[in-house]
Write an enzyme that holds these catalytic residues in place. Structure first.
Site, PDB file in Angstrom:
ATOM      1  N   GLY A   1     -32.308  47.851  99.463  1.00 30.79           N
ATOM      2  CA  GLY A   1     -31.787  46.949 100.361  1.00 30.79           C
ATOM      3  C   GLY A   1     -31.969  47.365 101.893  1.00 30.79           C
TER       4      GLY A   1
ATOM      5  N   CYS B   1     -27.298  59.054  98.525  1.00 30.72           N
ATOM      6  CA  CYS B   1     -28.154  57.817  98.904  1.00 30.72           C
ATOM      7  C   CYS B   1     -27.667  56.603  98.395  1.00 30.72           C
ATOM      8  CB  CYS B   1     -29.738  58.228  98.594  1.00 30.72           C
ATOM      9  SG  CYS B   1     -30.728  56.754  99.186  1.00 30.72           S
TER      10      CYS B   1
ATOM     11  N   CYS C   1     -37.708  58.343  97.201  1.00 29.24           N
ATOM     12  CA  CYS C   1     -37.800  57.058  98.275  1.00 29.24           C
ATOM     13  C   CYS C   1     -38.672  56.063  97.582  1.00 29.24           C
ATOM     14  CB  CYS C   1     -38.204  57.508  99.632  1.00 29.24           C
ATOM     15  SG  CYS C   1     -36.971  58.796 100.327  1.00 29.24           S
TER      16      CYS C   1
ATOM     17  N   ASN D   1     -44.332  58.072  96.960  1.00 29.28           N
ATOM     18  CA  ASN D   1     -43.806  58.318  95.757  1.00 29.28           C
ATOM     19  C   ASN D   1     -44.503  56.983  95.024  1.00 29.28           C
ATOM     20  OD1 ASN D   1     -42.124  60.599  96.152  1.00 29.28           O
ATOM     21  ND2 ASN D   1     -40.969  58.953  97.302  1.00 29.28           N
TER      22      ASN D   1
ATOM     23  N   GLU E   1     -28.706  50.796  92.126  1.00 30.47           N
ATOM     24  CA  GLU E   1     -29.086  52.444  91.766  1.00 30.47           C
ATOM     25  C   GLU E   1     -28.394  53.230  93.014  1.00 30.47           C
ATOM     26  OE1 GLU E   1     -32.697  52.055  88.640  1.00 30.47           O
ATOM     27  OE2 GLU E   1     -32.921  52.783  90.702  1.00 30.47           O
TER      28      GLU E   1
ATOM     29  N   CYS F   1     -41.303  45.789 101.782  1.00 34.02           N
ATOM     30  CA  CYS F   1     -42.496  46.421 102.247  1.00 34.02           C
ATOM     31  C   CYS F   1     -43.235  46.674 101.104  1.00 34.02           C
ATOM     32  CB  CYS F   1     -41.555  47.896 102.676  1.00 34.02           C
ATOM     33  SG  CYS F   1     -40.570  47.729 104.235  1.00 34.02           S
TER      34      CYS F   1
ATOM     35  N   CYS G   1     -43.120  49.819  98.625  1.00 27.61           N
ATOM     36  CA  CYS G   1     -41.523  49.994  98.167  1.00 27.61           C
ATOM     37  C   CYS G   1     -41.348  49.406  96.952  1.00 27.61           C
ATOM     38  CB  CYS G   1     -40.656  49.633  99.309  1.00 27.61           C
ATOM     39  SG  CYS G   1     -39.126  50.051  98.587  1.00 27.61           S
TER      40      CYS G   1
ATOM     41  N   CYS H   1     -34.102  43.575  97.548  1.00 26.87           N
ATOM     42  CA  CYS H   1     -34.530  43.753  99.031  1.00 26.87           C
ATOM     43  C   CYS H   1     -35.342  42.545  99.536  1.00 26.87           C
ATOM     44  CB  CYS H   1     -35.120  45.170  99.597  1.00 26.87           C
ATOM     45  SG  CYS H   1     -35.035  45.299 101.052  1.00 26.87           S
TER      46      CYS H   1
ATOM     47  N   SER I   1     -37.403  52.996 109.712  1.00 26.66           N
ATOM     48  CA  SER I   1     -38.846  53.074 108.991  1.00 26.66           C
ATOM     49  C   SER I   1     -39.990  52.428 109.462  1.00 26.66           C
ATOM     50  CB  SER I   1     -38.606  52.475 107.502  1.00 26.66           C
ATOM     51  OG  SER I   1     -37.495  52.868 106.891  1.00 26.66           O
ATOM     52  N   LEU I   2     -40.516  53.392 110.364  1.00 13.80           N
ATOM     53  CA  LEU I   2     -41.517  52.659 111.241  1.00 13.80           C
ATOM     54  C   LEU I   2     -43.043  52.677 110.581  1.00 13.80           C
ATOM     55  CD1 LEU I   2     -42.056  51.840 114.214  1.00 13.80           C
ATOM     56  CD2 LEU I   2     -43.100  54.337 114.614  1.00 13.80           C
TER      57      LEU I   2
END
Length: 344
Positions: free
Chosen positions: A160, A106, A334, A291, A93, A117, A120, A113, A215-216
């Protein structure tokens, strides 16, 4: 079976392909100009090619771009999402995000991935494979074709972990910024990483001004081990050192992305941990609102918690912004991308 397309068959080695078909090598530059500068995706429309050469190309490559499985547009904010079928049937995507005077694409770098996370949706589908350089570039071309606009900005924040596919990532960036390619300025490109230190260090020594976002999400090793499993390989201490070295080498500011989750990383002590992490670094914090997606155990941080979190950072002199969620209606925001879900 997917029809053979030029982008999935060697756009990077186009000159060799052209000569194999018995055409002069300069045809490759003509074709590149049609695709990258004029955004023409039909050999029939490439009028400076002879009819016989166009016929040869159409026989060798029935399509320039692969098929789009689905293209949706969010009725609230006009964000567009393309679900693209690759040569092996896998789905990836890519998202087009329009602004008042901008168009941000994006892009994905992998099918699925491996970082996984906790919050996600992409990570929940697992890892299939890396994308090739051509598969990264074709996302741009498809979004141009579908949205009707050329990108002003490109962010590698899709499916990813970009730095786990560095070779194809950097080759794609070189094509996108080449004056014979899209001609985009490097400062218009951002790479978002979960904290792959080797990639950060390699980026620091590459030419250009590509932006770095990390991405902390939380500045405590125990919590980050859960939220961002990459932390088990590259701890916060190791990551911070890499960010510091990157800033010293490039003199560029780094964005730290923080997705605030209710009662997980949105408390006062979480904000203070982040303040300590940022001390002495040329950074700014970008708060990303969570999200929601089906099956997730997490909830978006309440508005008041987010407000207090930002107040702590601002008091410490840390620049902080809030990223507006775009494309939620079509699962394009996101952390929501997952081509596999549609495939199933």
């Amino acid at each position: 079976m997917t029809e053979k397309s030029l982008f999935l068959s060697g756009i990077d080695d186009l000159k060799n392909k052209i000569t194999e078909l018995g055409m002069p090598a300069f045809r490759a530059n003509q074709i590149r100009d049609w695709i990258f500068k004029k955004f023409v995706f039909s050999f029939d429309e490439m009028t400076n090619l002879s009819v016989s050469d166009r016929k040869k190309l159409k026989e060798a490559y029935p399509k320039i771009l692969p098929p789009v499985e689905k293209y949706e547009v969010d009725t609230e904010d006009n964000t567009g999402k393309a679900v693209i079928k690759l040569a092996d049937g896998e789905l990836v995507e890519a998202v087009a995000i329009p602004g008042e005077d901008s168009m941000t694409f994006c892009l994905s770098t992998q099918v699925g991935c491996a970082v996984n996370c906790a919050f996600c949706r992409t990570g929940k589908q697992g890892f299939k494979r890396n994308l090739s350089t051509e598969e990264i570039i074709l996302q741009v071309m498809i979004l141009v074709k579908k949205s009707g606009k050329k990108p002003t900005n490109i962010v590698f924040m899709g499916m990813g972990e970009p730095f786990l596919n560095r070779k194809a990532l950097f080759e794609a960036i070189d094509i996108l910024t080449d004056h014979n390619g899209l001609g985009l300025a490097t400062r218009r490109i951002t790479i978002s990483t979960s904290g792959v230190v080797d990639g950060i260090r390699e980026l620091a020594f590459r030419p250009g001004e590509v932006n770095l976002a990390v991405s902390l999400h939380v500045a405590d090793n125990n919590s980050r081990n859960i939220l961002v499993p990459m932390n088990r390989k590259y701890s916060l201490e190791v990551l911070r050192e890499a960010i510091s070295d990157y800033i010293a080498k490039t003199n560029r500011r780094v964005t730290l992305e923080v997705t605030l989750l209710k009662n997980v990383n949105d408390q006062y002590n979480d904000a203070m941990n982040l303040v300590r992490f940022c001390e002495g670094l040329l950074v700014h914090v970008n708060i990303v609102r969570f999200n929601k997606f089906k099956g997730s155990q997490y909830e978006q941080s309440p508005e008041n918690n987010e407000k207090e979190f930002r107040k702590v950072l601002k008091k410490a002199g840390i620049p902080v912004t809030v990223r507006k969620s775009r494309g939620q209606e079509i699962m394009a925001a996101c952390g929501q991308l997952a081509g596999k879900a549609l495939k199933q």
